[in-house]
Design a protein around this motif. Structure first.
Motif, PDB file in Angstrom:
ATOM      1  N   ASP A 283      -5.322  11.059  11.444  1.00  0.00           N
ATOM      2  CA  ASP A 283      -5.091  12.453  11.107  1.00  0.00           C
ATOM      3  C   ASP A 283      -4.400  13.162  12.255  1.00  0.00           C
ATOM      4  OD1 ASP A 283      -5.044  14.562   9.429  1.00  0.00           O
ATOM      5  OD2 ASP A 283      -7.216  14.727   9.177  1.00  0.00           O
ATOM      6  N   TRP A 284      -3.861  14.336  11.943  1.00  0.00           N
ATOM      7  CA  TRP A 284      -3.033  15.067  12.892  1.00  0.00           C
ATOM      8  C   TRP A 284      -3.809  15.445  14.160  1.00  0.00           C
ATOM      9  CZ3 TRP A 284       1.584  14.715  10.821  1.00  0.00           C
ATOM     10  CH2 TRP A 284       1.752  14.804   9.439  1.00  0.00           C
ATOM     11  N   GLY A 285      -3.128  15.336  15.300  1.00  0.00           N
ATOM     12  CA  GLY A 285      -3.592  15.987  16.504  1.00  0.00           C
ATOM     13  C   GLY A 285      -4.729  15.358  17.264  1.00  0.00           C
TER      14      GLY A 285
ATOM     15  N   VAL B  37       0.846  -1.188   0.000  1.00  0.00           N
ATOM     16  CA  VAL B  37       0.000   0.000   0.000  1.00  0.00           C
ATOM     17  C   VAL B  37       0.882   1.239   0.000  1.00  0.00           C
ATOM     18  CG1 VAL B  37      -1.959  -1.047   1.184  1.00  0.00           C
ATOM     19  CG2 VAL B  37      -0.154   0.067   2.530  1.00  0.00           C
ATOM     20  N   LEU B  38       0.315   2.315  -0.498  1.00  0.00           N
ATOM     21  CA  LEU B  38       0.914   3.631  -0.339  1.00  0.00           C
ATOM     22  C   LEU B  38       0.184   4.308   0.817  1.00  0.00           C
ATOM     23  CD1 LEU B  38       1.168   4.831  -4.062  1.00  0.00           C
ATOM     24  CD2 LEU B  38       2.922   3.730  -2.666  1.00  0.00           C
ATOM     25  N   LEU B  39       0.901   4.586   1.875  1.00  0.00           N
ATOM     26  CA  LEU B  39       0.353   5.275   3.032  1.00  0.00           C
ATOM     27  C   LEU B  39       0.581   6.770   2.852  1.00  0.00           C
ATOM     28  CD1 LEU B  39      -0.628   5.616   5.981  1.00  0.00           C
ATOM     29  CD2 LEU B  39       1.708   5.087   6.700  1.00  0.00           C
ATOM     30  N   VAL B  40      -0.464   7.568   2.862  1.00  0.00           N
ATOM     31  CA  VAL B  40      -0.344   9.010   2.673  1.00  0.00           C
ATOM     32  C   VAL B  40       0.136   9.641   3.982  1.00  0.00           C
ATOM     33  CG1 VAL B  40      -1.553  11.149   2.116  1.00  0.00           C
ATOM     34  CG2 VAL B  40      -2.129   9.031   0.910  1.00  0.00           C
ATOM     35  N   LYS B  41       1.319  10.244   3.937  1.00  0.00           N
ATOM     36  CA  LYS B  41       1.885  10.880   5.125  1.00  0.00           C
ATOM     37  C   LYS B  41       1.311  12.271   5.337  1.00  0.00           C
ATOM     38  CE  LYS B  41       6.228  10.324   3.954  1.00  0.00           C
ATOM     39  NZ  LYS B  41       7.700  10.306   4.060  1.00  0.00           N
ATOM     40  N   TYR B  42       1.195  13.024   4.256  1.00  0.00           N
ATOM     41  CA  TYR B  42       0.566  14.345   4.363  1.00  0.00           C
ATOM     42  C   TYR B  42       0.094  14.798   2.998  1.00  0.00           C
ATOM     43  CZ  TYR B  42       5.164  16.193   2.873  1.00  0.00           C
ATOM     44  OH  TYR B  42       6.328  16.451   2.187  1.00  0.00           O
ATOM     45  N   VAL B  43      -0.817  15.764   3.024  1.00  0.00           N
ATOM     46  CA  VAL B  43      -1.412  16.325   1.810  1.00  0.00           C
ATOM     47  C   VAL B  43      -1.297  17.845   1.892  1.00  0.00           C
ATOM     48  CG1 VAL B  43      -3.567  16.626   0.525  1.00  0.00           C
ATOM     49  CG2 VAL B  43      -3.026  14.405   1.526  1.00  0.00           C
ATOM     50  N   TYR B  44      -0.914  18.476   0.798  1.00  0.00           N
ATOM     51  CA  TYR B  44      -0.851  19.938   0.775  1.00  0.00           C
ATOM     52  C   TYR B  44      -2.259  20.522   0.682  1.00  0.00           C
ATOM     53  CZ  TYR B  44       4.208  19.939   0.109  1.00  0.00           C
ATOM     54  OH  TYR B  44       5.557  19.771   0.284  1.00  0.00           O
TER      55      TYR B  44
ATOM     56  N   VAL C 212      -7.849   6.309  18.047  1.00  0.00           N
ATOM     57  CA  VAL C 212      -7.485   7.533  17.344  1.00  0.00           C
ATOM     58  C   VAL C 212      -6.203   8.057  17.968  1.00  0.00           C
ATOM     59  CG1 VAL C 212      -8.370   9.701  16.425  1.00  0.00           C
ATOM     60  CG2 VAL C 212      -9.949   7.944  17.187  1.00  0.00           C
ATOM     61  N   ASP C 213      -5.110   7.475  17.575  1.00  0.00           N
ATOM     62  CA  ASP C 213      -3.810   7.805  18.153  1.00  0.00           C
ATOM     63  C   ASP C 213      -2.918   8.315  17.037  1.00  0.00           C
ATOM     64  OD1 ASP C 213      -1.258   7.846  19.149  1.00  0.00           O
ATOM     65  OD2 ASP C 213      -1.093   5.694  19.422  1.00  0.00           O
ATOM     66  N   SER C 214      -2.601   9.609  17.067  1.00  0.00           N
ATOM     67  CA  SER C 214      -1.775  10.139  15.976  1.00  0.00           C
ATOM     68  C   SER C 214      -0.306  10.044  16.366  1.00  0.00           C
ATOM     69  CB  SER C 214      -2.151  11.575  15.638  1.00  0.00           C
ATOM     70  OG  SER C 214      -1.646  12.466  16.584  1.00  0.00           O
TER      71      SER C 214
ATOM     72  N   ILE D 200      -8.461  13.021  -0.109  1.00  0.00           N
ATOM     73  CA  ILE D 200      -7.370  12.193   0.411  1.00  0.00           C
ATOM     74  C   ILE D 200      -6.768  12.902   1.626  1.00  0.00           C
ATOM     75  CG2 ILE D 200      -5.112  11.210  -0.114  1.00  0.00           C
ATOM     76  CD1 ILE D 200      -6.012  11.130  -3.064  1.00  0.00           C
ATOM     77  N   THR D 201      -6.536  12.169   2.695  1.00  0.00           N
ATOM     78  CA  THR D 201      -6.009  12.755   3.919  1.00  0.00           C
ATOM     79  C   THR D 201      -4.827  11.942   4.415  1.00  0.00           C
ATOM     80  OG1 THR D 201      -7.468  11.437   5.336  1.00  0.00           O
ATOM     81  CG2 THR D 201      -8.308  13.574   4.582  1.00  0.00           C
ATOM     82  N   ARG D 202      -4.141  12.502   5.385  1.00  0.00           N
ATOM     83  CA  ARG D 202      -3.096  11.744   6.070  1.00  0.00           C
ATOM     84  C   ARG D 202      -3.704  10.446   6.590  1.00  0.00           C
ATOM     85  NH1 ARG D 202       1.417  11.209   9.076  1.00  0.00           N
ATOM     86  NH2 ARG D 202       1.221  10.578  11.263  1.00  0.00           N
ATOM     87  N   GLY D 203      -3.015   9.334   6.341  1.00  0.00           N
ATOM     88  CA  GLY D 203      -3.498   8.045   6.805  1.00  0.00           C
ATOM     89  C   GLY D 203      -4.262   7.256   5.763  1.00  0.00           C
ATOM     90  N   THR D 204      -4.631   7.902   4.635  1.00  0.00           N
ATOM     91  CA  THR D 204      -5.290   7.152   3.560  1.00  0.00           C
ATOM     92  C   THR D 204      -4.352   6.048   3.069  1.00  0.00           C
ATOM     93  OG1 THR D 204      -6.617   9.046   2.841  1.00  0.00           O
ATOM     94  CG2 THR D 204      -6.259   7.296   1.240  1.00  0.00           C
ATOM     95  N   LEU D 205      -4.894   4.851   2.894  1.00  0.00           N
ATOM     96  CA  LEU D 205      -4.119   3.721   2.391  1.00  0.00           C
ATOM     97  C   LEU D 205      -4.561   3.415   0.961  1.00  0.00           C
ATOM     98  CD1 LEU D 205      -4.323   1.345   5.498  1.00  0.00           C
ATOM     99  CD2 LEU D 205      -2.386   2.775   4.824  1.00  0.00           C
ATOM    100  N   ILE D 206      -3.638   3.543   0.015  1.00  0.00           N
ATOM    101  CA  ILE D 206      -3.933   3.295  -1.390  1.00  0.00           C
ATOM    102  C   ILE D 206      -3.415   1.915  -1.758  1.00  0.00           C
ATOM    103  CG2 ILE D 206      -3.535   4.077  -3.754  1.00  0.00           C
ATOM    104  CD1 ILE D 206      -3.037   6.894  -2.537  1.00  0.00           C
TER     105      ILE D 206
END
Length: 557
Positions: free
Chosen positions: A460-462, A158-165, A484-486, A175-181
């Protein structure tokens, strides 16, 4: 003007992590630079230079290295073969110096037989060399990804999305942080084919590219994963790479905590950074978390601004030094500096105007790092804060890389045979106000935790704690099964509120699922599930954790 830069340079075309330990490589970037910084550039093989390499080597690379490289005198004594390809020409000189024990600060031991240099040269099609500062519109998908192998038996990845601009096509597509492609254009990603796609999502593009992305959901309790129905359609587009990808003030047991994620140091976005801290001031923030896990580096001035805002009340006047810079002896003498006294070196000061304007008196500044991805500009920031006695704690999975030197990139003034070249040699060593530059072995974390829990996912963050339902009659909280542990955030919060969380308290490896258990889970998911054959992923022991962390955190409005 040549701008001082501190970059984390990973000299490889694409990288991948296939486990969930602190030592994993995050997805990196690199250019057309040969063998990735190995001490053996091609062995006995003599690459055929392209047209223009000899001219480039003599008039560009050699000229700049001779005048600006930190060890320029020793460089001038190396044996130079100008007929080598441009990348091997540079590495040939670097390796000679390394073997002589000269430039040991220029790089780090990456693997047993591989030394990875900070000095680099990259080639781009004419007009495509990236701008390192400025609010430049770029074109791409607007997300950064990490690759994981989720099934060693089938090779599924999988591609794990670390962050999105913010404002990018990926952001617009949801698409958000944590999305698994797990699929791209209907093709299941595997260890064998993921490299066909990873550069699509990490690097800019000139052409219009459309991708249909299929997501994966992972069950960390059962150790299973399944492919979701439907696709996310996303097309490359133009957006600004605002390095402040997330910021928020959160209230945790009466303490107001500011959390900001910065993935680059670019002074063109200084006002955006200042706006974040103005919001923190308005919301009464008392502790600050600087998440620099994915920060690739950038210009010193932007790093100094973030340090100034974080240091705040510790910045007493206009003359407090953020960092001193020691150049090679020739440049130091020409500049009128004493080569033996660091206090006469050229330097950058903390930004007193901004620090005094907000005058935060943070109890503690927390900096989140990673071993390989956190940039030297972030290490410079940590060292600078320590130089004026700011209470700073590091949260990370291991020691940081330890790059206490920086580069000053230069681009060929005109294309050479259809290409632009960017050369970035190490040109200075950095010291804090106390004259300390002794972090070439990196900074050890005060709060230790792996970057990723039990392979994936990240959230997601925070956000911290478990989601919970409140019983309407009794008022009691009943935890749900969604954690929900970031990543590091939970551990830092525990430190702030005086808890005693330990890294081993929230997750462990379980026993392998039996075949029947796997089949049962697969059937419950419509037969679309696979299993993580490597190990079962289990939820942590919940009782004490839930009691202490349910409903602890909320956003400050």
């Amino acid at each position: 003007m040549i701008m001082k830069k501190l970059f984390s340079v990973l000299l490889c075309i694409s990288m991948v992590a296939f486990a969930a330990s602190c030592g994993n490589d995050p997805t990196g970037s690199g250019g057309d630079n040969g063998d990735g910084g190995s001490n053996n550039p091609g062995g006995n093989e003599r690459p055929n230079p392209s047209v223009g390499d000899n001219e480039l080597n003599r008039q560009f690379t050699d000229a700049y290295m001779s005048s600006h490289y930190l060890w320029n005198e020793e460089y001038n004594n190396t044996v130079k073969d100008f007929d080598l390809t441009y990348n091997f020409f540079l590495q040939n000189s670097l390796i000679q110096l390394y073997r002589s024990g000269v430039n040991l600060l220029d790089g780090y031991q990456y693997e047993a037989n591989t030394w990875r240099y900070y000095t680099y040269i990259e080639r781009y099609d004419a007009g495509r060399a990236p701008e390192t500062t400025g609010k430049n519109m770029v074109r791409g998908f607007g997300m950064n990804v990490q690759t994981f192998n989720i099934d060693p038996v089938t090779g599924a990845a999988v591609l794990l999305v670390k962050y999105v601009y913010p404002g990018s096509p990926a952001d617009a597509a949801g698409i958000t942080r944590g999305t698994l492609i797990g699929k791209v254009n209907g093709q299941v990603l595997t260890e064998a084919n993921f490299s066909n796609y990873i550069n699509d999502f990490v690097f800019p593009h000139t052409a219009n590219i459309t991708r249909a992305l299929g997501t994966v959901t992972a069950n960390t309790e059962q150790g299973t994963y399944w492919y979701n129905d439907g696709n996310i359609a996303v097309q490359t587009g133009s957006y600004y790479e605002n390095p402040i990808v997330f910021s928020q003030a959160r209230l945790v047991r009466g303490k107001r905590i500011g959390y900001v994620v910065c993935v680059d140091f670019n002074s063109a976005y200084n006002q955006e950074l200042i706006d974040v801290f103005q919001t923190f001031q308005e919301k009464g923030v008392t502790d600050i978390i600087l998440d620099l896990r994915y920060n690739g580096g950038g210009d010193v001035d932007a790093s100094a601004l973030l340090a100034s805002l974080a240091a705040s009340s510790h910045v007493k006047d206009n003359n407090q030094v953020f960092a001193y810079y020691r150049y090679n002896n020739r440049r130091m003498i020409e500049g009128g500096y004493d080569t033996d006294n660091y206090k006469t070196y050229p330097h950058t000061n903390f930004d007193y105007e901004q620090a005094h304007k907000y005058n935060f008196n943070f109890n503690t500044v927390y900096v989140i790092t990673t071993a390989d991805a956190t940039s030297p500009a972030s290490e410079l920031l940590i060292n600078a804060l320590k130089g004026i006695d700011v209470p700073v704690k590091i949260a990370g999975c291991n020691r940081t890389t330890g790059q206490n030197v920086g580069v000053e990139p230069i681009t060929t003034p005109e294309p050479v045979k259809g290409y632009d070249y960017v050369l970035a040699p190490v040109t200075f060593q950095a010291y804090n106000a106390k004259g300390n530059s002794d972090y070439s072995n990196g900074f050890a974390p005060d709060i230790t935790k792996d970057d990723y829990d039990t392979h994936f996912p990240v959230y997601d963050w925070g956000y911290i704690g478990y989601l919970a339902d409140r019983d309407e009659e009794t008022g009691e909280l009943t935890p749900t099964d969604e954690m929900v542990d970031s990543d590091y955030f939970l551990y830092i919060i525990d430190d702030i509120i005086g808890g005693n969380v330990k890294p081993g308290d929230f997750g462990s490896e379980g026993e392998d699922d039996t075949e029947n258990e796997v089949k049962a889970v697969a059937a419950s998911k419509g037969g679309k599930a696979g299993t993580l054959h490597a190990r079962k992923l289990v939820q942590p022991e919940k009782a004490d954790f839930r009691k202490r962390f349910m409903y602890l955190s909320q956003e400050v409005k």
